[in-house]
Design a protein around this motif. Structure first.
Motif, PDB file in Angstrom:
ATOM      1  N   UNK A 232      40.546  79.817  31.008  1.00 50.91           N
ATOM      2  CA  UNK A 232      39.705  78.899  30.250  1.00 50.91           C
ATOM      3  C   UNK A 232      40.163  77.462  30.435  1.00 50.91           C
ATOM      4  N   UNK A 233      41.433  77.272  30.752  1.00 50.34           N
ATOM      5  CA  UNK A 233      42.009  75.923  30.873  1.00 50.34           C
ATOM      6  C   UNK A 233      41.975  75.397  32.304  1.00 50.34           C
ATOM      7  N   UNK A 234      41.376  76.146  33.230  1.00 51.52           N
ATOM      8  CA  UNK A 234      41.464  75.754  34.641  1.00 51.52           C
ATOM      9  C   UNK A 234      40.381  74.768  35.072  1.00 51.52           C
ATOM     10  N   UNK A 235      39.433  74.494  34.206  1.00 51.42           N
ATOM     11  CA  UNK A 235      38.316  73.621  34.611  1.00 51.42           C
ATOM     12  C   UNK A 235      37.845  72.785  33.436  1.00 51.42           C
ATOM     13  N   UNK A 236      37.326  71.609  33.755  1.00 53.86           N
ATOM     14  CA  UNK A 236      36.702  70.764  32.744  1.00 53.86           C
ATOM     15  C   UNK A 236      35.190  70.960  32.736  1.00 53.86           C
ATOM     16  N   UNK A 237      34.637  71.378  33.871  1.00 57.43           N
ATOM     17  CA  UNK A 237      33.207  71.604  33.966  1.00 57.43           C
ATOM     18  C   UNK A 237      32.832  72.946  33.334  1.00 57.43           C
ATOM     19  N   UNK A 238      31.580  73.109  32.912  1.00 58.62           N
ATOM     20  CA  UNK A 238      31.156  74.392  32.324  1.00 58.62           C
ATOM     21  C   UNK A 238      31.402  75.565  33.264  1.00 58.62           C
ATOM     22  N   UNK A 239      31.748  76.694  32.683  1.00 61.25           N
ATOM     23  CA  UNK A 239      31.959  77.938  33.418  1.00 61.25           C
ATOM     24  C   UNK A 239      30.783  78.848  33.120  1.00 61.25           C
TER      25      UNK A 239
END
Length: 287
Positions: A232-239
């Motif tokens: 969950x912490x690996x991206x700033x963009x929506x998953x």
């Protein structure tokens, strides 16, 4: 109250009082789930179909036979609408679930396993087929205590599971992380975030509260990674998570990591700390 679960497996192997067969109007066996149930249950099912349904069965209706060699006691046969053949009245699909539950009540069945009716060779759109199944079971009064929604493929199971959690969230035990999720936030990030919230609640429903908030965060992040397939912490963009996408808009199925970082996790930590204070030892769970 009925307990509803999503099951990844073979419907012919379900040890329940009754399994539901997605039959055709002729009631003489066929392909897909229908063929699998007849093959696994043996000739006794076909013989009972011929005796009980000499003229077949109408679309949307249901009736029962012996289960033959299946581990169930009965087979409840229901005829789903053929979307590919032009039968697109959703009330007929809903009727399949409602009538099956009514027949189960007549039999005194307490546990029931459904396939996803009409979603195979009858080509009913998958998301709507799942929605019809979950919502109709939710709306239909019944004495059945356990309903399983059985999917043969893992992808379909994940989609069914997400929708089952929406309508039938499992209970959480006292002093567990899952209990922190019982009240939903008033505002969400994107439309997939409520699905992840419910999935985490179910995943952590029996996980004991940890000794401090750092371990709480680590446990939640690990559970989210297992559900999403990515940290969950690996991206700033929506998953985007396909099973959280019921097809209702551009943000459907999208998780917003920044909402979890700044809002979702913070809400859970606040509830955790409030729980520690109520127990009279606020220092015991300080990081």
């Amino acid at each position: 109250m009925v307990t509803v679960t999503a099951v990844h497996g073979d419907i012919t192997e379900q040890r329940v009082d009754a399994v539901v067969n997605a039959a055709n109007r002729q009631m003489r066996g066929g392909g897909g789930v229908d063929g699998a149930i007849h093959r696994a249950g043996g000739r006794a099912i076909l013989d009972d179909c011929i005796a009980r349904f000499p003229r077949g069965l109408s679309t949307g209706d249901a009736g029962w036979t012996t289960a033959g060699a299946l581990p169930a006691t009965w087979v409840i046969h229901t005829v789903g609408p053929n979307h590919a053949g032009g039968e697109r009245d959703r009330t007929l699909l809903e009727s399949c679930y409602r009538r099956s539950l009514e027949v189960a009540d007549e039999l005194g069945a307490e546990s029931l396993a459904f396939p996803l009716i009409s979603a195979g060779i009858y080509a009913w759109p998958l998301n709507d087929a799942i929605d019809a199944a979950v919502d109709t079971v939710h709306r239909t009064p019944s004495r059945v205590e356990e309903v399983r929604l059985v999917s043969f493929t893992a992808e379909t199971h994940r989609r069914v599971h997400a929708q089952v959690l929406r309508r039938f969230p499992p209970p959480t035990e006292p002093d567990t992380i899952g209990r922190l999720f019982d009240r939903s936030p008033s505002q969400w990030g994107l439309r997939g975030d409520p699905y992840l919230w419910r999935a985490l609640r179910a995943e952590l429903a029996t996980t004991p509260l940890p000794p401090n908030s750092w371990e709480l965060q680590d446990t939640i992040h690990a559970a989210a990674t297992g559900i999403l397939g990515t940290p969950l912490t690996s991206a700033d963009e929506p998953i985007h998570v396909s099973e959280f996408d019921p097809g209702h808009g551009m943000s459907a199925g999208a998780i917003l990591p920044s909402w979890w970082k700044h809002t979702g996790i913070r809400i859970l930590i606040d509830r955790y700390e409030a729980t520690a204070t109520e127990e009279g030892d606020p220092a015991a769970r300080e990081p």
